[in-house]
Design an enzyme around this catalytic site. Structure first.
Site, PDB file in Angstrom:
ATOM      1  N   GLY A  53     -30.211 115.556 -17.483  1.00  0.00           N
ATOM      2  CA  GLY A  53     -30.870 116.479 -18.408  1.00  0.00           C
ATOM      3  C   GLY A  53     -32.037 115.822 -19.129  1.00  0.00           C
ATOM      4  N   SER A  61     -21.539 113.676 -25.633  1.00  0.00           N
ATOM      5  CA  SER A  61     -22.197 114.969 -25.829  1.00  0.00           C
ATOM      6  C   SER A  61     -21.213 116.137 -25.770  1.00  0.00           C
ATOM      7  CB  SER A  61     -23.288 115.170 -24.776  1.00  0.00           C
ATOM      8  OG  SER A  61     -22.749 115.010 -23.481  1.00  0.00           O
ATOM      9  N   GLY A 119     -27.920 117.798 -20.462  1.00  0.00           N
ATOM     10  CA  GLY A 119     -27.565 117.723 -19.042  1.00  0.00           C
ATOM     11  C   GLY A 119     -26.154 117.220 -18.782  1.00  0.00           C
ATOM     12  N   GLY A 120     -25.460 116.730 -19.807  1.00  0.00           N
ATOM     13  CA  GLY A 120     -24.051 116.341 -19.663  1.00  0.00           C
ATOM     14  C   GLY A 120     -23.803 115.044 -18.908  1.00  0.00           C
ATOM     15  N   ASN A 177     -28.997 104.367 -22.534  1.00  0.00           N
ATOM     16  CA  ASN A 177     -28.709 105.514 -21.662  1.00  0.00           C
ATOM     17  C   ASN A 177     -27.538 105.231 -20.723  1.00  0.00           C
ATOM     18  OD1 ASN A 177     -30.296 107.603 -22.457  1.00  0.00           O
ATOM     19  ND2 ASN A 177     -31.809 107.427 -20.833  1.00  0.00           N
ATOM     20  N   TYR A 178     -27.150 103.955 -20.608  1.00  0.00           N
ATOM     21  CA  TYR A 178     -25.918 103.622 -19.887  1.00  0.00           C
ATOM     22  C   TYR A 178     -24.862 103.327 -20.951  1.00  0.00           C
ATOM     23  CZ  TYR A 178     -28.469 103.052 -15.442  1.00  0.00           C
ATOM     24  OH  TYR A 178     -29.207 103.253 -14.302  1.00  0.00           O
ATOM     25  N   ARG A 182     -25.191 118.954 -26.205  1.00  0.00           N
ATOM     26  CA  ARG A 182     -25.274 118.577 -24.789  1.00  0.00           C
ATOM     27  C   ARG A 182     -26.487 119.239 -24.141  1.00  0.00           C
ATOM     28  NH1 ARG A 182     -20.262 119.861 -20.805  1.00  0.00           N
ATOM     29  NH2 ARG A 182     -20.970 122.005 -20.922  1.00  0.00           N
ATOM     30  N   GLY A 185     -33.137 116.577 -22.018  1.00  0.00           N
ATOM     31  CA  GLY A 185     -32.845 116.437 -23.450  1.00  0.00           C
ATOM     32  C   GLY A 185     -32.306 115.078 -23.816  1.00  0.00           C
TER      33      GLY A 185
HETATM   34  C1  LIG Z   1     -25.461 110.268 -12.070  1.00  0.00           C
HETATM   35  C2  LIG Z   1     -26.329 109.694 -13.154  1.00  0.00           C
HETATM   36  C3  LIG Z   1     -27.603 109.246 -12.840  1.00  0.00           C
HETATM   37  C4  LIG Z   1     -28.427 108.700 -13.823  1.00  0.00           C
HETATM   38  N1  LIG Z   1     -29.675 108.253 -13.482  1.00  0.00           N
HETATM   39  C5  LIG Z   1     -30.478 107.722 -14.431  1.00  0.00           C
HETATM   40  C6  LIG Z   1     -31.792 107.246 -14.125  1.00  0.00           C
HETATM   41  O1  LIG Z   1     -32.242 107.284 -12.980  1.00  0.00           O
HETATM   42  N2  LIG Z   1     -32.545 106.727 -15.134  1.00  0.00           N
HETATM   43  C7  LIG Z   1     -32.082 106.651 -16.422  1.00  0.00           C
HETATM   44  O2  LIG Z   1     -32.810 106.173 -17.293  1.00  0.00           O
HETATM   45  N3  LIG Z   1     -30.845 107.092 -16.728  1.00  0.00           N
HETATM   46  C8  LIG Z   1     -30.041 107.621 -15.784  1.00  0.00           C
HETATM   47  N4  LIG Z   1     -28.796 108.069 -16.124  1.00  0.00           N
HETATM   48  C9  LIG Z   1     -28.363 107.986 -17.527  1.00  0.00           C
HETATM   49  C10 LIG Z   1     -28.892 109.189 -18.290  1.00  0.00           C
HETATM   50  O3  LIG Z   1     -30.264 109.015 -18.544  1.00  0.00           O
HETATM   51  C11 LIG Z   1     -28.172 109.326 -19.641  1.00  0.00           C
HETATM   52  O4  LIG Z   1     -26.815 109.530 -19.422  1.00  0.00           O
HETATM   53  C12 LIG Z   1     -28.772 110.471 -20.452  1.00  0.00           C
HETATM   54  O5  LIG Z   1     -28.361 110.344 -21.788  1.00  0.00           O
HETATM   55  C13 LIG Z   1     -28.358 111.807 -19.902  1.00  0.00           C
HETATM   56  O6  LIG Z   1     -28.972 112.865 -20.563  1.00  0.00           O
HETATM   57  P1  LIG Z   1     -28.284 114.299 -20.447  1.00  0.00           P
HETATM   58  O7  LIG Z   1     -29.075 115.263 -21.231  1.00  0.00           O
HETATM   59  O8  LIG Z   1     -28.008 114.604 -19.024  1.00  0.00           O
HETATM   60  O9  LIG Z   1     -26.885 113.987 -21.097  1.00  0.00           O
HETATM   61  P2  LIG Z   1     -26.024 114.577 -22.288  1.00  0.00           P
HETATM   62  O10 LIG Z   1     -24.651 114.111 -21.962  1.00  0.00           O
HETATM   63  O11 LIG Z   1     -26.231 116.021 -22.475  1.00  0.00           O
HETATM   64  O12 LIG Z   1     -26.581 113.814 -23.550  1.00  0.00           O
HETATM   65  C14 LIG Z   1     -26.660 112.416 -23.634  1.00  0.00           C
HETATM   66  C15 LIG Z   1     -26.830 112.001 -25.090  1.00  0.00           C
HETATM   67  O13 LIG Z   1     -27.978 112.619 -25.654  1.00  0.00           O
HETATM   68  C16 LIG Z   1     -27.605 113.511 -26.713  1.00  0.00           C
HETATM   69  N5  LIG Z   1     -28.372 114.724 -26.532  1.00  0.00           N
HETATM   70  C17 LIG Z   1     -28.282 115.599 -25.511  1.00  0.00           C
HETATM   71  N6  LIG Z   1     -29.171 116.567 -25.673  1.00  0.00           N
HETATM   72  C18 LIG Z   1     -29.838 116.304 -26.809  1.00  0.00           C
HETATM   73  C19 LIG Z   1     -30.879 116.958 -27.493  1.00  0.00           C
HETATM   74  N7  LIG Z   1     -31.402 118.080 -27.015  1.00  0.00           N
HETATM   75  N8  LIG Z   1     -31.336 116.425 -28.642  1.00  0.00           N
HETATM   76  C20 LIG Z   1     -30.805 115.288 -29.133  1.00  0.00           C
HETATM   77  N9  LIG Z   1     -29.803 114.624 -28.525  1.00  0.00           N
HETATM   78  C21 LIG Z   1     -29.329 115.131 -27.366  1.00  0.00           C
HETATM   79  C22 LIG Z   1     -26.127 113.734 -26.554  1.00  0.00           C
HETATM   80  O14 LIG Z   1     -25.519 114.085 -27.763  1.00  0.00           O
HETATM   81  C23 LIG Z   1     -25.683 112.402 -26.004  1.00  0.00           C
HETATM   82  O15 LIG Z   1     -25.608 111.480 -27.052  1.00  0.00           O
HETATM   83  C24 LIG Z   1     -27.958 108.615 -15.158  1.00  0.00           C
HETATM   84  C25 LIG Z   1     -26.681 109.076 -15.473  1.00  0.00           C
HETATM   85  C26 LIG Z   1     -25.864 109.601 -14.486  1.00  0.00           C
HETATM   86  C27 LIG Z   1     -24.479 110.068 -14.843  1.00  0.00           C
END
Ligand SMILES: Cc1cc2nc3c(=O)[nH]c(=O)nc-3n(C[C@H](O)[C@H](O)[C@H](O)COP(=O)(O)OP(=O)(O)OC[C@H]3O[C@@H](n4cnc5c(N)ncnc54)[C@H](O)[C@@H]3O)c2cc1C
Length: 553
Positions: free
Chosen positions: A193, A131, A123-124, A487-488, A121, A195
């Site tokens: 996040g 994640s 950014g979650g 990403n969705y 994980r 990542g």
């Molecule tokens: C409120 C909200 C707003 C959003 N706005 C946008 C937006 O404006 N534009 C857009 O494109 N998307 C948007 N998203 C979607 C977002 O881009 C995805 O949910 C993205 O995967 C989140 O990344 P994260 O690191 O926060 O999530 P995480 O839940 O930490 O990870 C998401 C996925 O990536 C994997 N992962 C995490 N970290 C790593 C790493 N370091 N290396 C390899 N894999 C990893 C995880 O295992 C999981 O499969 C939004 C989502 C939410 C909930």
């Protein structure tokens, strides 16, 4: 798991008979769960053998046994979706928060050695929580990268190295700290996040001008399935291609991205025009928007439409725009291409790029920039959430839109928005990165139901609603395959199981929806860099089953 059970069994008294030994073996493997303490102890011992950098246990390891409330706080800290934070949701056996990159390498080596299933994980924000929740395999351990969040901006070089645990808000803040005329084309919500976001492509308000975040990555540091630390040159161009849009959690653990900064003007203009259905009964404005949003409107303009349902079932359509230039120029563009919107000078506010970032993230533009550094200050509250996505290659006709709105107002917790494509998005070839939604895509649709409270009945009702809405939209969106944004993440499209052969067959359906033909290349790369499928989750890219490997190379 098996390995640990075997290790514990090796301490059994030697006098027991073969049968009782077998019975004990079966009993301990199938019924008695290996204590999380043992698992954690073994993991920690192994970490010590594989890193020279200390990790203070009280700040890096969290188990329910040691302190249940701290464990839950850490688990929930960045988890965005309450739907996966219920009592019944499977929880990690323990959480490890590395404080040094070598800890991530050691975690991979040790998880592999001890047979631990790992979830990663940053950014979650994963829509389906893959994640931090494993639905298909337990026990599992959570590797939380939130302590690896360093950002180094190099204005001279137009670049920035950003560790995976940083949020988009932090990236924006650190760039703006050094320059008013540099930016980065990333997402709207500041708490996402880095990542995970870039692994899925990553769109935002600068996408029509500069493409996705993944289109603007220069280099990356990743830990592979053998625990090796690789950069772009050592991972090779195949893997570097796969990690920029092929979805998170499949190819390795990204430690950091090197981003290419892009030029932004000192003055941008933002605006918002809200209309009710009564003000646009024939949907002329929305129809016109669909016809021009990706084509005639200049790349400097990003104009999205958000649909919201109020408590009294009133539907509003908010046209939210960001223009890379001054108000006067924007007014000329709008007068020429989109007079139907009725934009006035008074609707427009001239801002700096970082102020536009604040506005996109839902903050008042006069907020202190430091709000971008603290996810707890985000205006987006955590909710019970289910989302889906679609891409359209043709404008949706007014009768289709009317039916869509009828369905939308049925559910109070619903929300939808449309994102315009075109511009740079249409200039980048489909196979340039795994993100294949390029030329010909006019808009992306996001469907969601967000609720601050939940019981089983309302969850079922809301899930039913979003699936019905998705079904209703079938004739109006892309087909064969019906495309979706990785990403969705949407597990309704299909999920992996433990059976690799079945996974590969099933994944071809959802894989094509996310990646079109790029899916096949992703599978080949996955098979090469992670043949044992160490990095896996409900929708990770599967490796080819052994029977198919020789034939496909
Ligand atoms: C409120 C909200 C707003 C959003 N706005 C946008 C937006 O404006 N534009 C857009 O494109 N998307 C948007 N998203 C979607 C977002 O881009 C995805 O949910 C993205 O995967 C989140 O990344 P994260 O690191 O926060 O999530 P995480 O839940 O930490 O990870 C998401 C996925 O990536 C994997 N992962 C995490 N970290 C790593 C790493 N370091 N290396 C390899 N894999 C990893 C995880 O295992 C999981 O499969 C939004 C989502 C939410 C909930």
């Amino acid at each position: 798991m098996l390995l640990i059970a075997e290790m514990r069994l090796s301490k059994s008294p030697p006098s027991i008979s073969y049968i009782s030994f077998l019975a004990l073996y079966i009993f301990s493997y199938t019924i008695t769960p290996v204590s999380s303490n043992y698992l954690q102890e073994d993991f920690i011992k192994c970490l010590h053998r594989n890193t020279h950098v200390n990790f203070p246990l009280e700040k890096t390891f969290f188990t329910p046994e040691k302190n249940a409330s701290t464990f839950i706080n850490v688990l929930e800290a960045t988890a965005q979706n309450y739907r996966f934070l219920t009592k019944a949701t499977p929880k990690p056996t323990f959480i490890f928060k590395p404080v040094h990159e070598s800890h991530v390498q050691a975690s991979v080596i040790c998880s592999k050695k001890l047979g631990i299933h790992l979830r990663v994980r940053s950014g979650g924000h994963d829509f389906e929580a893959v994640s931090y929740v494993s639905q298909i395999e337990t026990p599992f351990v959570l590797l939380d990268l939130s302590k690896l969040r360093q950002i180094n901006v190099d204005i001279e070089e137009n670049s920035a190295w950003v560790q995976a645990g940083a949020t988009l808000g932090e990236v924006y803040y650190r760039i703006a700290e050094k320059s008013k005329i540099h930016g980065f084309p990333a997402g709207l919500c500041s708490t996402v996040g880095v990542g995970g976001y870039i692994t899925g492509g990553g769109y935002g308000a600068l996408m029509r001008k500069y493409g996705l975040a993944a289109d603007n990555v220069l280099d990356a540091k990743i830990v592979d399935a053998n625990g090796k630390l690789l950069d772009r040159s050592s991972m090779g161009e195949d893997m570097f291609w796969a990690i920029r849009g092929g979805g998170g959690g499949s190819f390795g653990i990204i430690l950091a991205w090197k981003l290419k900064l892009v030029p932004v003007p000192e003055t941008l203009t933002i605006f918002s025009v809200t209309k009710t259905l009564e003000q646009d009964p024939d949907l002329k404005t929305l129809s016109k928007w669909q016809h021009i949003a990706d084509k005639l409107l200049v790349e400097d303009l990003f104009l999205r439409v958000m649909f919201r349902v109020a408590g009294d079932k009133t539907l509003t359509l908010e046209y939210k725009g960001q223009f890379l230039g001054e108000k006067g120029t924007l007014m000329e563009v709008m007068k020429k291409y989109f007079p139907e919107l009725g934009l006035t000078q008074e609707d427009c506010i001239e801002v700096s790029w970082i102020e536009s970032v604040l506005a996109n993230a839902g903050f008042p533009i006069d907020s202190p920039l430091e709000v971008l550094l603290d996810p707890k200050l985000s205006p987006y509250v955590k909710v019970y959430f289910k989302g889906k996505s679609d891409f359209a290659t043709e404008p949706i006709p007014p009768f289709g839109l009317k039916g869509m709105f009828k369905k939308l107002v049925e559910e109070n917790t619903s929300s939808m928005f449309m994102i315009p494509y075109g511009g740079m998005m249409a200039k980048i070839p489909e196979s340039e990165t795994p993100f294949a939604h390029r030329k010909g895509t006019i808009l992306k649709i996001h469907y969601a139901t967000n609720s601050t409270s939940e019981d089983g009945i309302s969850l079922n009702k809301r899930t039913k609603w979003i699936r019905e809405m998705y079904s209703y939209m079938t004739p109006y969106v892309s087909s064969n395959p019906r495309l979706a944004y990785v990403n969705y993440r949407d597990l309704d499209l299909g999920t992996n199981t433990k059976d690799s052969k079945a996974n590969f067959i099933k994944a071809q359906t959802w894989g094509a929806q996310y990646f079109k033909n790029n899916f096949n290349r992703l599978v080949k790369i996955k098979t090469k860099v992670d043949p044992e499928n160490f990095f896996r989750h409900e929708q990770s890219i599967p490796s080819l089953p052994f029977s198919k490997r020789l034939r496909s190379w």
